[in-house]
Design a protein around this motif. Structure first.
Motif, mmCIF file in Angstrom:
data_model
loop_
_atom_site.group_PDB
_atom_site.id
_atom_site.type_symbol
_atom_site.label_atom_id
_atom_site.label_comp_id
_atom_site.label_asym_id
_atom_site.label_seq_id
_atom_site.Cartn_x
_atom_site.Cartn_y
_atom_site.Cartn_z
ATOM 1 N N ASN A 388 -92.669 -86.225 65.971
ATOM 2 C CA ASN A 388 -93.258 -87.393 66.322
ATOM 3 C C ASN A 388 -94.456 -87.483 66.650
ATOM 4 O O ASN A 388 -94.819 -86.977 67.672
ATOM 5 C CB ASN A 388 -92.440 -88.244 67.415
ATOM 6 N N GLN A 390 -97.194 -89.239 67.160
ATOM 7 C CA GLN A 390 -97.713 -89.954 68.248
ATOM 8 C C GLN A 390 -97.413 -89.545 69.624
ATOM 9 O O GLN A 390 -98.260 -89.860 70.452
ATOM 10 C CB GLN A 390 -97.151 -91.734 67.896
ATOM 11 N N ASP A 391 -96.184 -88.878 69.685
ATOM 12 C CA ASP A 391 -95.971 -88.351 71.156
ATOM 13 C C ASP A 391 -96.671 -87.079 71.570
ATOM 14 O O ASP A 391 -96.384 -86.727 72.806
ATOM 15 C CB ASP A 391 -94.558 -88.139 71.380
ATOM 16 N N THR A 393 -99.846 -84.675 72.369
ATOM 17 C CA THR A 393 -101.079 -84.627 73.113
ATOM 18 C C THR A 393 -102.193 -84.204 71.780
ATOM 19 O O THR A 393 -101.621 -83.320 71.188
ATOM 20 C CB THR A 393 -101.082 -83.898 74.382
ATOM 21 N N THR A 415 -103.182 -88.905 63.221
ATOM 22 C CA THR A 415 -103.006 -88.991 64.551
ATOM 23 C C THR A 415 -103.935 -88.660 65.658
ATOM 24 O O THR A 415 -104.319 -89.232 66.747
ATOM 25 C CB THR A 415 -101.490 -88.366 64.856
#
Length: 511
Positions: A388, A390-391, A393, A415
């Motif tokens: 994922n 988006q999660d 850093t 992203t």
């Protein structure tokens, strides 16, 4: 009455515009009938991912990294022009058996849906005469919002059908969206900043994902439908014939400012054009995809693929660099034979989705029972779980720029760009000549364009003279504000280099 019947047939079975999915189940007899039309190369398995009941008349497909498949479905075929017969569908395989079992209508009543790109929570769609981005922020498979990015990039039904119009879209690792432009071109396209562009020919145009900076990239093709792009920004296309007179299907490599010669120079003034890589004789080029994925067997991997409607298949092209362009080292190899291939794409688990028409469907609507999508997968391959992104850093995303999957690398890079990375974060990867070139290219174009000129002195150092990243770094400067490029030394030395690729990119940046 005709319009009502066509609409009723196209939406049979009805896929309601609500979150409740429509489940399409094939009988064993129907599945066998489709599979009998499909042949795949050794080393691959095939399933009927979707029949006409879920997605008829599939024109283009776009696979999300997780395997969700977006399909432009056009009841007009290619030359009819009844309004409101196009739609975009999202297909899902929720039980991982290689067959879509959930379908939602992502966008309805859109004329002539053509090329499309999925990026995180949005779908870029070329639907002549416009390009629109559709948002699905809640991921329910239904677009809840949209924004027009480019207007009049083609002709609408008032003037002509969608055939020979603007066609495919391709998102490059450089952050630009490339448009395959058919030979009718456009008279006055307008981008999101109000910039106008006219072009009455075939070629490649491009724009930024926010709809700005629309510009021409290359010219002189006839009717290309897709521009497969490699992780190293090499753009290819399969051009169509001129329906006689010795103008055959041609395989092109596109570089900035290239003129491929159609229709004025191709036959008699070849020295004034960028000649095609190959000439294949008769055929009919359609969509395509660049495949660079870990599950694909070596003999089929890391290459551009193009569909040919007339030859009923998708072909792998064996290419290697020569100067600033490419040569083909072997005849194209047939990966998938289908009835009438239209387009293909690949997801982040090395599954290939091949769209095809079937039955008497040719150029016009011939009833709803036409079209299917095959899923072609490498045998005995299980991919790693998809992160994922988006999660993660920005620092955690950096290693993902070196994923052997280009699909995953691009998703990680997109992203990272949304998280606005800093120069100290990316510089160690960009400038390290011992790191993989693909990862360094992805990092270079993830760096905000306004920060890239700060690395010019670094790349002017002697140790970077033969750095394989140098052409790509120089190209990245073309996106930077010109007032920030205060030291022309790097560009001047690049233009006089003995490296043809570097000269090409430096000329593009300096112009």
């Amino acid at each position: 009455m005709k319009h009502f019947l066509l609409t009723f047939l196209l939406l049979t079975p009805v896929i309601a515009k609500n979150p409740a999915p429509f489940i399409a189940k094939l009988s064993p007899e129907e599945e066998k009938e489709i599979l009998d039309d499909i042949q795949v190369a050794d080393g691959f398995d095939v399933t009927v991912y979707s029949s006409w009941q879920a997605a008829n008349y599939p024109v283009y497909v776009a696979a999300a990294p997780n395997g969700d498949l977006y399909v432009s479905s056009d009841g007009n075929g290619s030359i009819s022009r009844e309004p409101n017969l196009g739609r975009v569908l999202r297909l899902r395989d929720t039980d991982n058996d290689g067959k879509a079992d959930e379908v939602t209508q992502f966008v309805d009543n859109v004329d002539s849906p053509r090329g499309l790109i999925w990026d995180h929570d949005r779908l870029y769609l070329l639907h002549p005469p416009h390009i629109t981005v559709y948002y699905d922020r809640d991921q329910d498979g239904i677009a809840e919002d949209s924004k027009r990015l480019i207007s009049n990039i083609a002709f609408g039904f008032k003037d002509r059908p969608a055939d020979h119009t603007t066609n495919g879209l391709e998102l490059g690792i450089d952050g630009w969206i490339y448009i395959a432009v058919g030979d009718f071109g456009f008279t006055k396209a307008t981008d999101a900043n109000g910039k106008h562009l006219s072009f009455r020919n075939g070629g490649v145009a491009r724009f930024r994902p926010d709809g700005t900076d629309l510009e021409l990239y290359s010219t002189g093709t006839r009717n290309i439908l897709a521009t497969p792009m490699s992780p190293t920004l090499d753009l290819f296309s399969r051009d169509n014939t001129n329906d006689g007179g010795g103008w055959n299907v041609r395989f092109h490599h596109h570089v900035p400012f290239a003129d491929h010669g159609y229709p004025r120079l191709y036959r008699n003034f070849t020295s004034e054009t960028l000649s095609p890589i190959s000439d294949y004789g008769g055929g009919s080029g359609c969509g395509g995809v660049y495949i660079h994925e870990p599950g694909i067997p070596d003999e089929w991997n890391k290459a551009p693929y193009t569909c040919d409607w007339g030859r009923s298949g998708i072909y792998r092209h064996s290419v290697e660099p020569k100067g600033a362009t490419f040569i083909e080292t072997a005849p194209p190899k047939l990966l998938v034979k289908v009835t009438r291939p239209t387009d293909a794409d690949i997801d982040g688990s090395s599954n290939i989705y091949q769209a095809s028409w079937k039955g008497p469907a040719k150029f016009k609507w011939a009833g709803p029972k036409h079209g299917y999508i095959a899923r072609v997968s490498p045998k005995n391959y299980t991919s790693n779980p998809l992160p994922n992104y988006q999660d993660l850093t920005p620092k955690q995303l950096i290693p993902h720029l070196n994923n052997p999957s280009h699909v995953r690398t691009l998703a990680a890079q997109r992203t990272l760009i949304r998280k606005n990375p800093t120069l100290p974060l990316l510089q160690p990867l960009i400038t390290n000549i011992n790191r993989p070139l693909r990862a360094r290219i992805a990092a270079t174009f993830a760096l905000p364009a306004k920060l890239r000129p700060e690395l010019m002195k670094t790349f002017s150092e002697p140790k970077h003279k033969d750095d394989p990243l140098l052409p790509f770094f120089v190209r990245s400067l073309s996106d930077s504000p010109k007032e920030l490029i205060t030291d022309p030394h790097l560009l001047n030395t690049s233009i006089t280099s003995s490296n043809p690729r570097l000269v090409t990119e430096a000329t593009f940046t300096a112009t």
